[in-house]
Motif scaffolding. Structure first.
Motif, PDB file in Angstrom:
ATOM      1  N   ILE A 177    -128.887 -77.516  38.928  1.00 46.04           N
ATOM      2  CA  ILE A 177    -127.757 -78.150  38.245  1.00 46.04           C
ATOM      3  C   ILE A 177    -126.985 -77.135  37.416  1.00 46.04           C
ATOM      4  CG2 ILE A 177    -127.168 -79.779  36.400  1.00 46.04           C
ATOM      5  CD1 ILE A 177    -129.330 -81.624  37.526  1.00 46.04           C
ATOM      6  N   SER A 178    -127.686 -76.247  36.722  1.00 47.65           N
ATOM      7  CA  SER A 178    -127.003 -75.224  35.923  1.00 47.65           C
ATOM      8  C   SER A 178    -126.121 -74.359  36.804  1.00 47.65           C
ATOM      9  CB  SER A 178    -128.033 -74.361  35.191  1.00 47.65           C
ATOM     10  OG  SER A 178    -128.724 -75.119  34.230  1.00 47.65           O
ATOM     11  N   ASP A 179    -126.642 -73.959  37.975  1.00 48.76           N
ATOM     12  CA  ASP A 179    -125.859 -73.141  38.903  1.00 48.76           C
ATOM     13  C   ASP A 179    -124.658 -73.926  39.435  1.00 48.76           C
ATOM     14  OD1 ASP A 179    -127.680 -71.120  38.514  1.00 48.76           O
ATOM     15  OD2 ASP A 179    -128.772 -71.474  40.391  1.00 48.76           O
ATOM     16  N   MET A 180    -124.866 -75.203  39.733  1.00 50.12           N
ATOM     17  CA  MET A 180    -123.787 -76.033  40.278  1.00 50.12           C
ATOM     18  C   MET A 180    -122.677 -76.237  39.257  1.00 50.12           C
ATOM     19  SD  MET A 180    -124.043 -79.872  41.937  1.00 50.12           S
ATOM     20  CE  MET A 180    -125.053 -79.284  43.289  1.00 50.12           C
ATOM     21  N   VAL A 181    -123.060 -76.530  38.004  1.00 48.94           N
ATOM     22  CA  VAL A 181    -122.058 -76.729  36.955  1.00 48.94           C
ATOM     23  C   VAL A 181    -121.271 -75.442  36.721  1.00 48.94           C
ATOM     24  CG1 VAL A 181    -121.731 -77.200  34.499  1.00 48.94           C
ATOM     25  CG2 VAL A 181    -123.284 -78.618  35.836  1.00 48.94           C
ATOM     26  N   ALA A 182    -121.967 -74.296  36.742  1.00 46.66           N
ATOM     27  CA  ALA A 182    -121.290 -73.004  36.551  1.00 46.66           C
ATOM     28  C   ALA A 182    -120.293 -72.737  37.683  1.00 46.66           C
ATOM     29  CB  ALA A 182    -122.325 -71.882  36.470  1.00 46.66           C
ATOM     30  N   ALA A 183    -120.654 -73.151  38.906  1.00 46.81           N
ATOM     31  CA  ALA A 183    -119.806 -72.861  40.061  1.00 46.81           C
ATOM     32  C   ALA A 183    -118.705 -73.904  40.261  1.00 46.81           C
ATOM     33  CB  ALA A 183    -120.671 -72.773  41.325  1.00 46.81           C
ATOM     34  N   GLN A 184    -119.022 -75.194  40.038  1.00 45.32           N
ATOM     35  CA  GLN A 184    -118.089 -76.262  40.392  1.00 45.32           C
ATOM     36  C   GLN A 184    -117.529 -77.018  39.190  1.00 45.32           C
ATOM     37  OE1 GLN A 184    -119.919 -78.938  43.199  1.00 45.32           O
ATOM     38  NE2 GLN A 184    -120.608 -77.309  44.551  1.00 45.32           N
ATOM     39  N   GLY A 185    -118.139 -76.840  38.020  1.00 48.97           N
ATOM     40  CA  GLY A 185    -117.735 -77.615  36.858  1.00 48.97           C
ATOM     41  C   GLY A 185    -118.570 -78.880  36.726  1.00 48.97           C
ATOM     42  N   PHE A 186    -118.582 -79.450  35.522  1.00 49.11           N
ATOM     43  CA  PHE A 186    -119.454 -80.591  35.250  1.00 49.11           C
ATOM     44  C   PHE A 186    -119.060 -81.833  36.033  1.00 49.11           C
ATOM     45  CE2 PHE A 186    -120.226 -84.362  32.468  1.00 49.11           C
ATOM     46  CZ  PHE A 186    -121.596 -84.435  32.681  1.00 49.11           C
ATOM     47  N   ASN A 187    -117.775 -82.173  36.047  1.00 47.92           N
ATOM     48  CA  ASN A 187    -117.349 -83.414  36.696  1.00 47.92           C
ATOM     49  C   ASN A 187    -117.674 -83.446  38.180  1.00 47.92           C
ATOM     50  OD1 ASN A 187    -116.375 -84.744  34.411  1.00 47.92           O
ATOM     51  ND2 ASN A 187    -114.363 -83.756  34.565  1.00 47.92           N
ATOM     52  N   PHE A 194    -126.778 -87.309  38.449  1.00 49.02           N
ATOM     53  CA  PHE A 194    -127.280 -88.688  38.437  1.00 49.02           C
ATOM     54  C   PHE A 194    -128.450 -88.844  39.403  1.00 49.02           C
ATOM     55  CE2 PHE A 194    -122.814 -90.331  37.147  1.00 49.02           C
ATOM     56  CZ  PHE A 194    -123.039 -89.870  35.855  1.00 49.02           C
ATOM     57  N   LYS A 195    -128.372 -88.148  40.548  1.00 44.90           N
ATOM     58  CA  LYS A 195    -129.468 -88.207  41.518  1.00 44.90           C
ATOM     59  C   LYS A 195    -130.743 -87.623  40.918  1.00 44.90           C
ATOM     60  CE  LYS A 195    -130.808 -86.658  46.147  1.00 44.90           C
ATOM     61  NZ  LYS A 195    -130.386 -85.893  47.360  1.00 44.90           N
ATOM     62  N   THR A 196    -130.591 -86.515  40.197  1.00 46.91           N
ATOM     63  CA  THR A 196    -131.752 -85.885  39.568  1.00 46.91           C
ATOM     64  C   THR A 196    -132.359 -86.788  38.504  1.00 46.91           C
ATOM     65  OG1 THR A 196    -130.875 -83.664  39.968  1.00 46.91           O
ATOM     66  CG2 THR A 196    -132.510 -83.903  38.196  1.00 46.91           C
ATOM     67  N   LEU A 198    -132.171 -89.973  38.352  1.00 45.01           N
ATOM     68  CA  LEU A 198    -132.799 -91.098  39.045  1.00 45.01           C
ATOM     69  C   LEU A 198    -134.198 -90.715  39.525  1.00 45.01           C
ATOM     70  CD1 LEU A 198    -132.696 -93.909  40.435  1.00 45.01           C
ATOM     71  CD2 LEU A 198    -131.651 -92.755  42.402  1.00 45.01           C
ATOM     72  N   ARG A 199    -134.324 -89.531  40.123  1.00 43.05           N
ATOM     73  CA  ARG A 199    -135.625 -89.094  40.644  1.00 43.05           C
ATOM     74  C   ARG A 199    -136.632 -88.906  39.517  1.00 43.05           C
ATOM     75  NH1 ARG A 199    -136.628 -89.566  45.857  1.00 43.05           N
ATOM     76  NH2 ARG A 199    -137.525 -87.497  46.243  1.00 43.05           N
ATOM     77  N   LEU A 200    -136.184 -88.386  38.394  1.00 45.24           N
ATOM     78  CA  LEU A 200    -137.089 -88.208  37.250  1.00 45.24           C
ATOM     79  C   LEU A 200    -137.555 -89.565  36.733  1.00 45.24           C
ATOM     80  CD1 LEU A 200    -135.231 -85.344  35.324  1.00 45.24           C
ATOM     81  CD2 LEU A 200    -137.421 -85.156  36.521  1.00 45.24           C
ATOM     82  N   ARG A 201    -136.647 -90.524  36.666  1.00 42.65           N
ATOM     83  CA  ARG A 201    -137.013 -91.851  36.171  1.00 42.65           C
ATOM     84  C   ARG A 201    -137.935 -92.566  37.155  1.00 42.65           C
ATOM     85  NH1 ARG A 201    -131.668 -93.807  36.319  1.00 42.65           N
ATOM     86  NH2 ARG A 201    -132.352 -95.867  35.653  1.00 42.65           N
ATOM     87  N   GLN A 202    -137.716 -92.365  38.452  1.00 39.79           N
ATOM     88  CA  GLN A 202    -138.617 -92.945  39.449  1.00 39.79           C
ATOM     89  C   GLN A 202    -140.017 -92.361  39.330  1.00 39.79           C
ATOM     90  OE1 GLN A 202    -136.251 -92.074  42.962  1.00 39.79           O
ATOM     91  NE2 GLN A 202    -135.738 -94.242  43.218  1.00 39.79           N
ATOM     92  N   THR A 203    -140.086 -91.067  39.048  1.00 39.07           N
ATOM     93  CA  THR A 203    -141.387 -90.421  38.878  1.00 39.07           C
ATOM     94  C   THR A 203    -142.151 -91.056  37.727  1.00 39.07           C
ATOM     95  OG1 THR A 203    -140.460 -88.335  39.695  1.00 39.07           O
ATOM     96  CG2 THR A 203    -142.563 -88.200  38.515  1.00 39.07           C
ATOM     97  N   CYS A 204    -141.449 -91.396  36.669  1.00 38.27           N
ATOM     98  CA  CYS A 204    -142.086 -92.049  35.520  1.00 38.27           C
ATOM     99  C   CYS A 204    -142.649 -93.413  35.883  1.00 38.27           C
ATOM    100  CB  CYS A 204    -141.081 -92.208  34.368  1.00 38.27           C
ATOM    101  SG  CYS A 204    -140.516 -90.661  33.656  1.00 38.27           S
ATOM    102  N   CYS A 205    -142.004 -94.095  36.825  1.00 37.56           N
ATOM    103  CA  CYS A 205    -142.435 -95.450  37.198  1.00 37.56           C
ATOM    104  C   CYS A 205    -143.637 -95.434  38.130  1.00 37.56           C
ATOM    105  CB  CYS A 205    -141.283 -96.200  37.868  1.00 37.56           C
ATOM    106  SG  CYS A 205    -139.935 -96.617  36.754  1.00 37.56           S
ATOM    107  N   HIS A 206    -143.493 -94.713  39.232  1.00 41.52           N
ATOM    108  CA  HIS A 206    -144.557 -94.697  40.252  1.00 41.52           C
ATOM    109  C   HIS A 206    -144.175 -93.661  41.295  1.00 41.52           C
ATOM    110  CE1 HIS A 206    -147.486 -96.058  43.215  1.00 41.52           C
ATOM    111  NE2 HIS A 206    -147.954 -96.960  42.351  1.00 41.52           N
ATOM    112  N   LEU A 207    -145.110 -92.814  41.681  1.00 47.85           N
ATOM    113  CA  LEU A 207    -144.796 -91.738  42.629  1.00 47.85           C
ATOM    114  C   LEU A 207    -144.376 -92.272  43.991  1.00 47.85           C
ATOM    115  CD1 LEU A 207    -147.537 -89.059  41.838  1.00 47.85           C
ATOM    116  CD2 LEU A 207    -145.120 -89.057  41.183  1.00 47.85           C
TER     117      LEU A 207
END
Length: 389
Positions: A177-187, A194-196, A198-207
């Protein structure tokens, strides 16, 4: 009263002038707006006015075209995203009263979001402008016999398997994400962010929610272990429980576990057809102790006073949505104290989301004493904090 709904509504337009009250839905208003423009009404009332909070949606555009001598709105959540929601609602009621959107954003929205002395001054000015036109009634004022609502957070930890997956996902995503924001901008990086999250929150719920083909976990969810501890304690105390999750795949796992434990339950998500019959079954059959509900499908519009405990399995970005879900049980007709429990995994993005919600909730409370969601207003600083675990 004339109800304009269904395909047959087109047969009744000539009855509009002779009707005292005309009722329709937002979806049909959008479709039929040209017909409504043929009439001027004495009063236009929008119920659940948060449906026009986004000024650019078809709902908002259509509603603001209605011609009426007087206009009223009703809503339990006038602010869901930011104070900009108020601008759109007031633009329906009194166009121009809060200036145009660009000026409102410059003089109110941005200073309030930044905080500090300028933000406090902007909040004060906005509150003063709104106050003469706002009639607010809290539940405790209109339902004085309503029992108490007790809310708490129950913390779980990541299991060893969850921790390894979470750590790897977090570290790889942070670099990407840091590389993407540096290359393409935040927006332009928002979807990946958001995908990342989501995946982190899913990990918290159940693998199992991650659907990783090579992952075989002996301990896929410490949170689910805590959940069933709470359920066992609640059933011993003869409580009946509403369980909300934003993930229908998580609800499917809970269904499987309830069946393995031979516990009766009701279930409702967006695909459920006979909603009211299922609600009636749960409210009247006390042998069913648990009701699994998709937050999006069942978080509003249902009366579930047969339950006196609510468990939010995973936190949603907007605490106002969670409050509405809890109020399926905590409403007129409830005779028992309602216990609401939010499950949060310690030292994860869930805890960070909760902290950020509380801060942003303070901003909105100072303006209108209502809660708000922050997903669309997420800043790069917010994302860096979320991924700084």
């Amino acid at each position: 009263m004339l109800k304009l709904h269904g395909a047959e509504r087109h047969d009744h337009w000539e009855k509009v002038p002779a009707s005292d009250l005309v009722v329709t839905s937002y979806a049909l208003l959008r479709r039929d707006i040209e017909k409504y423009l043929e009439y001027e009404f004495a009063v236009a009332v929008l119920d659940e006015a948060q449906h026009i909070k986004n000024r650019s949606t078809q709902n908002a555009v259509a509603a603001k075209k209605i011609r009426a001598q007087h206009k009223l709105v009703l809503t339990g959540t006038p602010i869901e995203n930011s104070v900009a929601d108020l601008w759109s609602i007031m633009d329906f009621l009194m166009p121009g009263y809060l200036s145009n959107h660009k000026a409102f954003r410059e003089h109110y929205e941005l200073p309030i979001s930044r905080g500090g002395p300028d933000g406090e001054l902007a909040q004060l000015k906005l509150r003063r402008k709104l106050h003469p036109f706002l009639l607010r009634r809290l539940k405790r004022e209109v339902a004085k016999d309503l029992p108490e609502k007790i809310q708490r957070v129950a913390h779980s930890t990541l299991s060893k398997d969850q921790y390894l997956v979470y750590k790897e996902l977090l570290e790889s995503s942070r670099r990407k994400i840091s590389d993407m924001v540096a290359a393409q901008g935040f927006n332009r990086s928002r979807m990946q962010i958001f995908k990342t999250l989501l995946r982190l929150r899913q990990t918290c719920c159940h693998l199992e929610l991650l659907k990783l083909p090579d992952l075989k976990s002996e301990f896929p969810s410490a949170k689910m272990d805590l959940f069933f501890e709470l359920v066992d304690e609640a059933l011993d105390a003869r409580h009946r429980i509403l369980v909300f999750s934003q993930f229908t795949s998580m609800l499917a796992i809970l269904r499987r576990e309830l069946e393995a434990r031979e516990l009766k339950y009701c279930y409702l998500d967006g695909a459920t057809k006979e909603r009211q019959s299922i609600v009636r079954q749960f409210n009247t059959d006390r042998s069913i102790p648990v009701f699994l509900i998709s937050l999006k499908a069942g978080g509003s519009g249902l009366n579930l006073t047969g339950a006196d405990m609510v468990i939010h399995y995973d936190p949603w970005w907007n605490p106002a949505v969670e409050d509405q879900a809890t109020d399926r049980a905590h409403r007129i007709g409830q005779k028992n104290t309602v216990y609401s429990v939010k499950l949060i995994t310690k030292d994860t993005v869930e805890e960070k989301v909760l902290q950020m919600q509380q801060r942003k909730q303070g901003v909105i409370s100072a303006t209108l004493e209502k809660e708000g969601e922050f997903m669309q207003a997420l800043t790069w600083n917010d994302v860096q904090e979320l991924l700084s675990l």
